[in-house]
Design an enzyme around this catalytic site. Sequence first.
Site, PDB file in Angstrom:
ATOM      1  N   THR A 141     -18.670   6.717 -42.742  1.00  0.00           N
ATOM      2  CA  THR A 141     -19.111   7.870 -43.541  1.00  0.00           C
ATOM      3  C   THR A 141     -19.944   7.448 -44.758  1.00  0.00           C
ATOM      4  OG1 THR A 141     -16.936   7.863 -44.559  1.00  0.00           O
ATOM      5  CG2 THR A 141     -17.329   9.517 -42.869  1.00  0.00           C
ATOM      6  N   ASP A 158      -5.620  -0.142 -39.794  1.00  0.00           N
ATOM      7  CA  ASP A 158      -7.030   0.271 -39.926  1.00  0.00           C
ATOM      8  C   ASP A 158      -7.892  -0.949 -40.187  1.00  0.00           C
ATOM      9  OD1 ASP A 158      -9.298   1.788 -40.210  1.00  0.00           O
ATOM     10  OD2 ASP A 158      -8.812   2.511 -42.222  1.00  0.00           O
ATOM     11  N   GLY A 213     -15.652  -8.809 -26.218  1.00  0.00           N
ATOM     12  CA  GLY A 213     -14.564  -8.087 -25.555  1.00  0.00           C
ATOM     13  C   GLY A 213     -13.269  -8.877 -25.472  1.00  0.00           C
ATOM     14  N   ASN A 214     -13.353 -10.160 -25.111  1.00  0.00           N
ATOM     15  CA  ASN A 214     -12.139 -10.958 -24.950  1.00  0.00           C
ATOM     16  C   ASN A 214     -11.369 -11.069 -26.270  1.00  0.00           C
ATOM     17  OD1 ASN A 214     -10.448 -12.900 -23.369  1.00  0.00           O
ATOM     18  ND2 ASN A 214     -11.171 -14.290 -24.978  1.00  0.00           N
ATOM     19  N   ARG A 271      -5.186   8.143 -52.505  1.00  0.00           N
ATOM     20  CA  ARG A 271      -4.951   8.309 -53.945  1.00  0.00           C
ATOM     21  C   ARG A 271      -4.230   9.589 -54.358  1.00  0.00           C
ATOM     22  NH1 ARG A 271     -10.950   6.315 -54.855  1.00  0.00           N
ATOM     23  NH2 ARG A 271     -10.972   7.279 -52.791  1.00  0.00           N
ATOM     24  N   LYS A 283      -0.779   4.032 -43.354  1.00  0.00           N
ATOM     25  CA  LYS A 283      -1.986   3.314 -42.920  1.00  0.00           C
ATOM     26  C   LYS A 283      -2.124   2.035 -43.737  1.00  0.00           C
ATOM     27  CE  LYS A 283      -6.447   4.518 -43.956  1.00  0.00           C
ATOM     28  NZ  LYS A 283      -7.264   3.322 -44.236  1.00  0.00           N
ATOM     29  N   LYS A 328     -10.584  -1.731 -38.015  1.00  0.00           N
ATOM     30  CA  LYS A 328     -11.921  -1.459 -37.449  1.00  0.00           C
ATOM     31  C   LYS A 328     -12.479  -2.684 -36.717  1.00  0.00           C
ATOM     32  CE  LYS A 328     -13.016   2.029 -40.961  1.00  0.00           C
ATOM     33  NZ  LYS A 328     -11.889   1.855 -41.903  1.00  0.00           N
ATOM     34  N   HIS A 370     -14.280  -5.220 -34.152  1.00  0.00           N
ATOM     35  CA  HIS A 370     -15.545  -5.287 -33.407  1.00  0.00           C
ATOM     36  C   HIS A 370     -15.876  -6.756 -33.202  1.00  0.00           C
ATOM     37  CE1 HIS A 370     -19.295  -4.245 -31.727  1.00  0.00           C
ATOM     38  NE2 HIS A 370     -20.029  -4.623 -32.744  1.00  0.00           N
ATOM     39  N   ARG A 386      -8.467  16.181 -50.026  1.00  0.00           N
ATOM     40  CA  ARG A 386      -8.077  16.420 -51.417  1.00  0.00           C
ATOM     41  C   ARG A 386      -7.426  17.795 -51.531  1.00  0.00           C
ATOM     42  NH1 ARG A 386      -8.574  11.925 -51.334  1.00  0.00           N
ATOM     43  NH2 ARG A 386      -9.816  10.504 -52.610  1.00  0.00           N
TER      44      ARG A 386
HETATM   45  O1  C5P Z   1      -7.676   7.513 -51.576  1.00  0.00           O
HETATM   46  P1  C5P Z   1      -8.322   8.276 -50.450  1.00  0.00           P
HETATM   47  O2  C5P Z   1      -7.532   9.511 -50.044  1.00  0.00           O
HETATM   48  O3  C5P Z   1      -9.780   8.559 -50.681  1.00  0.00           O
HETATM   49  O4  C5P Z   1      -8.197   7.252 -49.225  1.00  0.00           O
HETATM   50  C1  C5P Z   1      -8.719   7.537 -47.963  1.00  0.00           C
HETATM   51  C2  C5P Z   1      -8.387   6.422 -47.013  1.00  0.00           C
HETATM   52  O5  C5P Z   1      -9.077   6.682 -45.799  1.00  0.00           O
HETATM   53  C3  C5P Z   1      -8.840   5.046 -47.482  1.00  0.00           C
HETATM   54  O6  C5P Z   1      -7.894   4.091 -46.957  1.00  0.00           O
HETATM   55  C4  C5P Z   1     -10.179   4.866 -46.827  1.00  0.00           C
HETATM   56  O7  C5P Z   1     -10.493   3.529 -46.545  1.00  0.00           O
HETATM   57  C5  C5P Z   1      -9.990   5.648 -45.522  1.00  0.00           C
HETATM   58  N1  C5P Z   1     -11.231   6.148 -44.942  1.00  0.00           N
HETATM   59  C6  C5P Z   1     -12.097   7.000 -45.605  1.00  0.00           C
HETATM   60  N2  C5P Z   1     -13.226   7.441 -44.995  1.00  0.00           N
HETATM   61  C7  C5P Z   1     -13.507   7.055 -43.766  1.00  0.00           C
HETATM   62  C8  C5P Z   1     -12.660   6.206 -43.069  1.00  0.00           C
HETATM   63  C9  C5P Z   1     -11.499   5.773 -43.700  1.00  0.00           C
HETATM   64  O8  C5P Z   1     -11.848   7.381 -46.740  1.00  0.00           O
HETATM   65  N3  C5P Z   1     -14.594   7.518 -43.196  1.00  0.00           N
END
Ligand code: C5P
Length: 231
Positions: A116, A61, A68-69, A207, A34, A63, A65, A177
């Site tokens: 989130t 990634d 539309g064009n 991470r 990603k 995102k 927005h 995790r």
């Molecule tokens: O390092 P970590 O595992 O927390 O990274 C999670 C990845 O997922 C990051 O690139 C973060 O921007 C992305 N992400 C997230 N929560 C979301 C959407 C994307 O942690 N709701």
Amino acid sequence: MDARDRLIVALDVSSIAEAEVMVQRIGDAVSFYKIGYQLAFAGGLPFAHDLIGMGKKVFVDLKLHDIGNTVAKGVESVAKLGATFLTVHAYPQTMHAAVDARKGSGLRILAVTVLTSYDDADIAAAGYDLTVPELVTERAAQARDIGVDGLVCSGEEAARLRAIASAGMVLVIPGIRPAGAERGDQKRIMTPTAAIGAGADYLVVGRPVIAASDPKAAAEAIVAEIAGAAR
Ligand code: C5P
């Protein structure tokens, strides 16, 4: 799907040199990367092209927005790059434009329902008279009806969204995790096993892999956990 292909490693590093070293160290343990704001705006899109040339899949990634064009033209360029996934915010006009523009390509559009980091107060400040779960549900149903290919969601939302999404839609879950890993700034985390159990098709992990002393071994351990959970 092979367990190895369900792990997406977030290349959250600040330079192409670091990204190249990381991809080299991880080797064949990971097939899907990603690229987000940090790397994309530091040469990450030409690098995405290189990764695709090496046989890797790429999730862009960014995102999107916009009108539309503009969304449609951006999606066409990302499709030409050969990326597999691209995120857009789950506004109906944006989703319609993105879904139409990816037709005929291998690119799949993922919608982000509600970030989130947002809570009910953030949604109210943005002018919505809804709770976060209500807005997530409404936008997920709109994404399904418009023909969006998948949703990015937290592990907590996954079981609920699996019931709303159409059978062909994929759920992509960050905030993963492995047991014993540092949670970092993630508030709502899940183990790979729990996320697969909740209906995840793909797990996004940053991470716990890229900051590990042995990123390849860390990725292999997660793939093994996915394989165990999927049985
Ligand atoms: O390092 P970590 O595992 O927390 O990274 C999670 C990845 O997922 C990051 O690139 C973060 O921007 C992305 N992400 C997230 N929560 C979301 C959407 C994307 O942690 N709701």
